[in-house]
Every structure is written in structure tokens, then in C-alpha cells.
Enzyme design. Sequence first.
Site, PDB file in Angstrom:
ATOM      1  N   ARG A  48     -15.671 -23.134  37.824  1.00 48.36           N
ATOM      2  CA  ARG A  48     -14.868 -24.320  38.138  1.00 48.36           C
ATOM      3  C   ARG A  48     -13.473 -24.263  37.532  1.00 48.36           C
ATOM      4  O   ARG A  48     -12.514 -24.743  38.100  1.00 48.36           O
ATOM      5  CB  ARG A  48     -15.541 -25.562  37.533  1.00 48.36           C
ATOM      6  CG  ARG A  48     -16.566 -26.193  38.388  1.00 48.36           C
ATOM      7  CD  ARG A  48     -17.326 -27.217  37.551  1.00 48.36           C
ATOM      8  NE  ARG A  48     -18.756 -27.054  37.846  1.00 48.36           N
ATOM      9  CZ  ARG A  48     -19.360 -27.741  38.801  1.00 48.36           C
ATOM     10  NH1 ARG A  48     -18.713 -28.631  39.506  1.00 48.36           N
ATOM     11  NH2 ARG A  48     -20.628 -27.544  39.050  1.00 48.36           N
ATOM     12  N   LYS A 157     -34.823 -16.979  33.962  1.00 44.29           N
ATOM     13  CA  LYS A 157     -35.797 -18.024  33.662  1.00 44.29           C
ATOM     14  C   LYS A 157     -35.035 -19.251  33.180  1.00 44.29           C
ATOM     15  O   LYS A 157     -33.908 -19.076  32.727  1.00 44.29           O
ATOM     16  CB  LYS A 157     -36.770 -17.529  32.613  1.00 44.29           C
ATOM     17  CG  LYS A 157     -36.128 -17.409  31.227  1.00 44.29           C
ATOM     18  CD  LYS A 157     -37.174 -17.275  30.182  1.00 44.29           C
ATOM     19  CE  LYS A 157     -36.589 -17.267  28.818  1.00 44.29           C
ATOM     20  NZ  LYS A 157     -36.154 -18.525  28.276  1.00 44.29           N
ATOM     21  N   HIS A 187     -35.852 -10.757  30.063  1.00 42.63           N
ATOM     22  CA  HIS A 187     -35.182  -9.639  29.378  1.00 42.63           C
ATOM     23  C   HIS A 187     -36.110  -8.863  28.449  1.00 42.63           C
ATOM     24  O   HIS A 187     -35.800  -7.763  28.032  1.00 42.63           O
ATOM     25  CB  HIS A 187     -33.912 -10.117  28.661  1.00 42.63           C
ATOM     26  CG  HIS A 187     -34.145 -10.874  27.394  1.00 42.63           C
ATOM     27  ND1 HIS A 187     -34.555 -12.172  27.361  1.00 42.63           N
ATOM     28  CD2 HIS A 187     -34.019 -10.496  26.099  1.00 42.63           C
ATOM     29  CE1 HIS A 187     -34.664 -12.573  26.105  1.00 42.63           C
ATOM     30  NE2 HIS A 187     -34.343 -11.568  25.320  1.00 42.63           N
ATOM     31  N   LYS A 191     -36.823  -4.509  26.766  1.00 43.90           N
ATOM     32  CA  LYS A 191     -36.836  -4.125  25.353  1.00 43.90           C
ATOM     33  C   LYS A 191     -37.403  -2.720  25.271  1.00 43.90           C
ATOM     34  O   LYS A 191     -38.415  -2.406  25.900  1.00 43.90           O
ATOM     35  CB  LYS A 191     -37.718  -5.087  24.552  1.00 43.90           C
ATOM     36  CG  LYS A 191     -37.245  -6.528  24.617  1.00 43.90           C
ATOM     37  CD  LYS A 191     -36.714  -6.965  23.291  1.00 43.90           C
ATOM     38  CE  LYS A 191     -36.216  -8.382  23.332  1.00 43.90           C
ATOM     39  NZ  LYS A 191     -35.092  -8.607  22.428  1.00 43.90           N
ATOM     40  N   GLU A 225     -38.525 -16.117  15.052  1.00 42.07           N
ATOM     41  CA  GLU A 225     -37.067 -16.053  14.974  1.00 42.07           C
ATOM     42  C   GLU A 225     -36.603 -16.801  13.734  1.00 42.07           C
ATOM     43  O   GLU A 225     -37.133 -17.869  13.425  1.00 42.07           O
ATOM     44  CB  GLU A 225     -36.447 -16.703  16.215  1.00 42.07           C
ATOM     45  CG  GLU A 225     -36.777 -15.960  17.492  1.00 42.07           C
ATOM     46  CD  GLU A 225     -36.064 -16.560  18.680  1.00 42.07           C
ATOM     47  OE1 GLU A 225     -34.947 -16.124  18.981  1.00 42.07           O
ATOM     48  OE2 GLU A 225     -36.642 -17.474  19.297  1.00 42.07           O
ATOM     49  N   ASP A 244     -40.189 -22.012  26.433  1.00 39.65           N
ATOM     50  CA  ASP A 244     -38.994 -21.191  26.238  1.00 39.65           C
ATOM     51  C   ASP A 244     -39.325 -19.708  26.090  1.00 39.65           C
ATOM     52  O   ASP A 244     -38.676 -18.862  26.689  1.00 39.65           O
ATOM     53  CB  ASP A 244     -38.243 -21.696  24.991  1.00 39.65           C
ATOM     54  CG  ASP A 244     -36.924 -20.961  24.779  1.00 39.65           C
ATOM     55  OD1 ASP A 244     -36.204 -20.752  25.775  1.00 39.65           O
ATOM     56  OD2 ASP A 244     -36.611 -20.588  23.634  1.00 39.65           O
ATOM     57  N   HIS A 249     -41.846 -14.436  27.691  1.00 39.12           N
ATOM     58  CA  HIS A 249     -41.808 -13.226  26.867  1.00 39.12           C
ATOM     59  C   HIS A 249     -43.170 -12.833  26.274  1.00 39.12           C
ATOM     60  O   HIS A 249     -43.578 -11.674  26.354  1.00 39.12           O
ATOM     61  CB  HIS A 249     -40.797 -13.366  25.730  1.00 39.12           C
ATOM     62  CG  HIS A 249     -39.435 -13.821  26.175  1.00 39.12           C
ATOM     63  ND1 HIS A 249     -38.916 -13.491  27.410  1.00 39.12           N
ATOM     64  CD2 HIS A 249     -38.484 -14.577  25.574  1.00 39.12           C
ATOM     65  CE1 HIS A 249     -37.706 -14.032  27.534  1.00 39.12           C
ATOM     66  NE2 HIS A 249     -37.429 -14.695  26.432  1.00 39.12           N
ATOM     67  N   LYS A 339     -39.026 -20.966  16.022  1.00 35.66           N
ATOM     68  CA  LYS A 339     -37.652 -20.929  15.519  1.00 35.66           C
ATOM     69  C   LYS A 339     -37.681 -21.291  14.037  1.00 35.66           C
ATOM     70  O   LYS A 339     -38.560 -22.034  13.591  1.00 35.66           O
ATOM     71  CB  LYS A 339     -36.797 -21.959  16.247  1.00 35.66           C
ATOM     72  CG  LYS A 339     -36.739 -21.774  17.756  1.00 35.66           C
ATOM     73  CD  LYS A 339     -35.589 -20.899  18.144  1.00 35.66           C
ATOM     74  CE  LYS A 339     -35.426 -20.800  19.644  1.00 35.66           C
ATOM     75  NZ  LYS A 339     -34.731 -19.592  20.060  1.00 35.66           N
TER      76      LYS A 339
HETATM   77  C1  BG6 Z   1     -34.781 -16.529  25.156  1.00 35.52           C
HETATM   78  C2  BG6 Z   1     -35.040 -17.887  24.607  1.00 35.52           C
HETATM   79  O1  BG6 Z   1     -35.396 -16.384  26.388  1.00 35.52           O
HETATM   80  O2  BG6 Z   1     -35.280 -15.553  24.262  1.00 35.52           O
HETATM   81  C3  BG6 Z   1     -34.391 -18.018  23.242  1.00 35.52           C
HETATM   82  O3  BG6 Z   1     -34.511 -18.874  25.471  1.00 35.52           O
HETATM   83  C4  BG6 Z   1     -34.834 -16.901  22.335  1.00 35.52           C
HETATM   84  O4  BG6 Z   1     -34.701 -19.270  22.662  1.00 35.52           O
HETATM   85  C5  BG6 Z   1     -34.678 -15.554  22.997  1.00 35.52           C
HETATM   86  O5  BG6 Z   1     -34.065 -16.954  21.165  1.00 35.52           O
HETATM   87  C6  BG6 Z   1     -35.285 -14.443  22.180  1.00 35.52           C
HETATM   88  O6  BG6 Z   1     -34.858 -13.225  22.695  1.00 35.52           O
HETATM   89  P1  BG6 Z   1     -34.608 -11.965  21.764  1.00 35.52           P
HETATM   90  O7  BG6 Z   1     -34.133 -10.901  22.690  1.00 35.52           O
HETATM   91  O8  BG6 Z   1     -33.582 -12.356  20.740  1.00 35.52           O
HETATM   92  O9  BG6 Z   1     -35.900 -11.642  21.133  1.00 35.52           O
END
Ligand code: BG6
Length: 809
Positions: A48, A157, A187, A191, A225, A244, A249, A339
Site C-alpha cells: 500500500r 500458515k 518452515h 530445517k 523458545e 501457533d 511444526h 515461549k
Molecule cells: C513460527 C511461530 O511459526 O515459528 C513463532 O509463529 C515461533 O511463534 C516460530 O517463534 C519458531 O520457529 P523457529 O524457526 O525459530 O524455531
Amino acid sequence: MIIKNSPTILTIFGATGDLAAKKIIPSLWHLFRQGRFPDRFSVMGFSRRNLSREEFKKFIRKTLIKRGGAAIKERDFSRFFETFSYHAGTFEDKKSFRILFEKIAGAESSWGVCANKLFYLAVPPSSYEIIFKNLASVKLNLPCGGNLGWSRLLIEKPFGKDSESARKLQSLLSSYFKEEQIYRIDHYLFKEILQGIENFRFSNNLFENAWDNTMIERIDIRLYESIGVEERGSFYDAVGALRDVGQNHLLIMLAVLAMEYPKNKEADSIRQNRAKILETLAPWTTETVRNNTYRAQYRGYENIKGVRPASNTDTYFALKTELRYPRWKGIPIFMEAGKRMAEARKEIVLTLKHPAICHLCEVGPHEPNKIVFRLEPNDEIIIYFWMKKPGFEQTLERRAFSFFLYEKKEKAQYVEEYAKIFNAAMEGNRAFFIAPGEVAALWKFIDPIESAWDKNTVSLAKYKPGTTPRPAILQNTQSVRDKNAETRMSEIGIIGLGKMGANLAIRLSAKGWRVVGMDHFPDTTKKLEKNGIIGAYSIPEFVKKLSTPRVIWLMVPASAPPSSKTSDGQSKATAGRPAGKPVDEIIFGKEGLARILKKGDIIIDGGNSFYKDSVRRGIKLGAKGIHFLDVGVSGGPTSIQLGKFAIMAGGNKKIYEKIKPIFDAMSDTTSGYMGKIGAGHFTKMIHNGIEYGMMQALAEGFSVLKKAPFEFHLKDVASVYNQNSIITSRLTGWLEEGFKKYGEDLKKASGVVAQTGEGEWTVKTAKELGVPAPIIKRSYLFRVRSKKSPSFTGKILSTLRAVFGGHKI
Ligand code: BG6
């Protein structure tokens, strides 16, 4: 590498947003520096904001400095930026898409080809529909045809927020794109270690054959994390940890770990195999959600911008599940993510079973082997195993094969993965992108948890930032040693196969234990062989059939109590049949266990021995290095059969802990360690003393009721007493059952009450200790005197004994 000479145009919708700044631009830079840009490559930023080319360049440079960290050489950056152009417009504006189309067409005509087109959506899902519609209005969703000139869509996602919305999203996608054009990103599939698991499993012949429930005891998948929610408050608050990272994952890690060998290298067969595994995740019930999930929120979370006041959102979750897939069935799978944990650690840990026969287990501590696939802090694979410590002694030590893929000095979140994502999308490698079948299976697993949590089925716990919760559902993790013992301990010898002993033997055998059984009466042993029990017909044969260190459970008559005439010593084990040889003879007799057993073997007396006898036996056996535990069990033969009874143990605590898995396998209840030797039988003796008193009170009360001027139906009174009254109890329930079974007059029941000694022992012990115990004493004397003066009260007592203990009525 096909992409190098494939002219490609990448359009980023939302090019100046957070997502692009955090993930896309740094990873394109990474791709560029790795020399992975196609020779003819153009990146079109669509957003935008009204930015000049110079302003867009500034934005990109700033982003790189902030995220990329490394010093950026101006010459490199200029070359990198040459590929970029910027297009300001709104997603709702058709005209903007026409201009976009013209810009793309301009690049194509300068290259003289119909180029590949990749569209990346760094925008909220609510903008998808209008973007797809407008892309379609200028036909950018359609490939040029032939090998070149594809049109692909990269989306992030969350793919919906539950099954229903995921279905809607899927139908929206498929109305504009064919499945082979859609690249759904998780993602984690990019890895290194996760991509490596596939090779680890399928390119080596070392583990794959044992990649199942014969070898693996448990699977742990963690995503800890140390970072918090930070500036993502409003997004995160609407999803929570489970949606999340759990819905995607963690489960994807499981799918990669557990999937079958694909029948070919085609993306579809790999994606199908991942989906197939996910579809076998055990379905949830409210009960299993309640018992096997946990959620928590870190303190201070509610103060983050965008988080709702009194938010119920999980920032940590843990769950226990199972795959109902033949090779994985029965293996508990533990997943947790959060987290603001104590550390950043992401890993899959496979705990392996102990070998069935483990001679070296006695030499030292022996935790199971583990295979660790670690994604963070570093990419590594570690296999923990046991070896003999070099030297003269036979001592074990734990060692590790450690394979270090590479050390991350400083992690730039997402950068490497997203560079690979763009690379794979351009190469058309769909195997590492999520298929619709996977999305459906993932939500199917998550939905019931979320909806049960919404109803507060599991309350939200709190944790201190910088700490990692240890919920009870994961407790096996902490008691790995106990678990080890359980796996290692899967053999037992039982002497005395009366009602109680037989039920124990059958239960353990049904659980897959190797049970060697022996009874004073060979026929009884013979019969039980049909239940898989390995019969033995003499003590030497019995001992020979057990592997060392032997664990032997005695369920035989105790020696006669000091002055009890009526006792069969341990009638619960032998009720209804003649008594066999008592404990002392079996242990210390001519052909007794003490003569043949070896140092380190363990005898458990599970009968009703007098505690002083147990102390004496323990000391005598201890002198020979044979361990002895005195264990009282209570609940009656039916409870034993059902595996729901009380276990009270005395003796050396270390030995108790070592053999605790036996108790855990016998009964679903929690066994109790009562104290040093004698304490188990002491508590059982007092338990029976109390039982005498309670039964007596019940019997006397009902005798009064019988005589009362109201023509009571005793069965109905018992029934109403058992409706949550103060005296509701198993005893009252059994009495009701007795009246139902034998009639309210209890005609068949004997007014003379048998007894087994423990009441008398309790009375004597109370006297020795100077503690008045008149109720127990009178209950005991009542039974003694009942011989001469049978009564209705006596009939009630006999009935109760018949119902709960299977004794003669
Ligand atoms: C994301 C989540 O999909 O994955 C985040 O939305 C999270 O909250 C992240 O921190 C973790 O990914 P990675 O690659 O840091 O392990």
C-alpha cells in the site's frame, strides 16, 4: 540446477510489512549471497505504502542491517537491489493488478520469454480472496503453458484456525489454483535436521528396521523458545501456543519422524505418507484432553500490547498422545512447546527400550539409549549408549555418538529456512510443502483440544517467564529411571497360586510379563499354564526357570499367628482350598529358597504375615545378601483381577524403588512405601484390625435394623446408605450385594465368623504399645466367641467376608 536459467518473477504482496522484513528480505539476501538467484530474476514488491524506488531501497537496506547483521558491502547490495522494483497499490484495486500485470509483461518481453511467476503472500489470510480474484482478473494465476512459465502461490500458515475454516480456505484456493500451483509453507520442513531425518532413516540401514514399537519406548518432541510474544500480541493472543506451533511444526516433526518409506521420490507419495501418519493420531475425548493435555501462560503476558485483558491464551502447552499406526502403536508421544522458557531448545528425543535380558543392568545405573535430533541451539544428532568403562572393573558408563551438523553462532530466525523455501518453490519441489490432506489431519487432531480448552476442561496454569513448566503428564520424563526399571523388569516368579496369586499371575502375564508360577498343588499350576504362566513343580525347578536377579513373589500362608486356632494364616490367598506350605518352610525349609537363591535376588512376601516374622525373615535373608520386602495388599481377589487394589510395602527403600514397576504393573493404584522392614505388614495388620471394627459396626447396626419395629428391607437400607452418605463405602456396597445375593435373612450364612489372625495381632500390638483399642478388640473377641454363640450379626460378617474375599459363607 534448473532454476538458474529459468527466468522468474517473484511478487511479494505486503512487501513493506513486518513479515517481509523479518523473513523474506533477509532470506532473499541469503539466497543471493549463495549465488542462488536465477540469472534472470525480478522481485516485485507490492504494497500500500507510496514509496519511491529510492525509499524502497532504503527500507530494504535498513531491514537487512537490522536482521542480517553481517556488514553489507554496497556493491553487493546494489547488485541485489537491481532485481527489485516496487509497485504501490491496494489489494482491492483491480487497476493496480492491471499495472502489475503490465510490469510483469514488460520484464517478460525484455527477456523475450513467458517467465515463471511466484506469488508470495505476506498478508493476513483475510486479504487472500481479493488478491486471488484480482490476480485471476489479469490471468496471472494461469501458467503460460509448457515447461516454462509456471505460476505458483506461496502461502503461510495458519491455514485456517480450525477444520472448518481450513476447508473454506482450501475451497477458495482451489477455485483459483490447481493443487500443483499451491505451496503451503511450514518452515520446519526446511530445517536441516528435519530434512536430515529422512536420510538418516532411509539412507542408512542401521535403524530403520527397529524404527517401531519393538524398539522405541517413548517419543518426546519439544519446542522451547526463550523469546516471548513481544510485538506479536494481537496475532498471538488469537491463536496461542498449540495453534501457533503445535498444529504445525511439532506435528510435522512427528510426521517426518514416523512416516513410512515413500514408494518413490515424487512429492505426492512423500506428502501422502506424512498425511497417513498424521491421520492415525489417537482421537481425543473430553476425558483424554483432561488427563493428557496441559496449558499455561507466562506471568506478565497479559501486559503485552494487543493481548486481551484476562486473556486465556496458552503460551505453553504439553500433551501426550499416540499413533494408532501398526508400527507405532503403544508408544507414548509427548509434545510440548512454549515461549519464555528457561532455554531455547528444539528437539526430538527417541527413548529406546531396554534389551529384554540385561545382565549388565545390575552393574550400574542404566538408562535407556536415546537418539536425539536437535534443531536448536545447534543442529546435531546424538546417540546415547552404554559401554564398559575401560579398566579391570565391569563398570558401565554412558557415552555419546555425537554428530554435529553445524554450530549456529548466532541464529537469524527463519533466514536459512526461507532461502531454501524460495529455492524449493522455484525448483518445484513440492515434497517439502504441506498438502491439503495434511492440513485436514492436523486440524482434526487440534480441534477437540481447543474446544475442550475453550470450555475450560483444562485450567490455565501460570509460569514464571524464564522457566520451563514440568506438568505431571510429562512426569515419565523425570522418572526415566523408573521407566527403565519397568522395561527391564518384565519377569517375575510367583509361589502360591490361590485366588490372589493366580489373579496376579494372570494379570501380569496378560501384560506381556514372563511369569513363572508354582503352587503347592500341581493341578493348580497346571491349570494356569493355559493362561501363559510357565509352570514349575519344585522350588529348584522354579528358581532355575527365572533369570537373575530373580524377583519372587510369595502368596502363601503366613506361619500360624501366636495363638490363633482358626487361622489359615493368610486366608485371602488360600481361601476355599486347603493351605499349602507356609512362608517359613518355603523360604527356610530343606528345599527352601534361601538355600538356592543368589546374592541380589529379591523375595517379596505379599501375604498376610505377622510383621515381627517379616522382620526376622528379612534379617536372616539379608545376611545372605538376599533382599526381602514385606508387602500387604488389600482389595480382595476381584480387585486384584481388575488391577485396582492397595499395596503397602516395607523393606529397603532402594529395593522398593527398583521393583516398583512390578507394583505399577499389578495395580493401577499408587503403591506406598511404608518404611523399613516390617512396616508393610504392620500397616496391613492395622488395616485389617480397622476392617474388623468397621465390619462389626456395620453388622451390629443392621442387626438392630432387622429387629426394629418398621419392617425394614435391609437391602434397601444398605442401598440408601450407599448414596453418598457418610458411611458410603465399599463395605456398605458389599453388604447390599450380600443381601441381594443371599436374601435378607442370610439363611445360608454362618453365624460363626472365621478370622485370619490380623485382628488378634492388632489387639496384641496395641497392648504392647500401650494404646487402647477396645473396638478392634471387641470385634476380634466377637469372632472368637461366635463359635459358641452364632448370631445374625455373625451372619452379616460372614456374608461380607464371602462377598469381598471369596471366603466360605
Ligand atoms: C513460527 C511461530 O511459526 O515459528 C513463532 O509463529 C515461533 O511463534 C516460530 O517463534 C519458531 O520457529 P523457529 O524457526 O525459530 O524455531
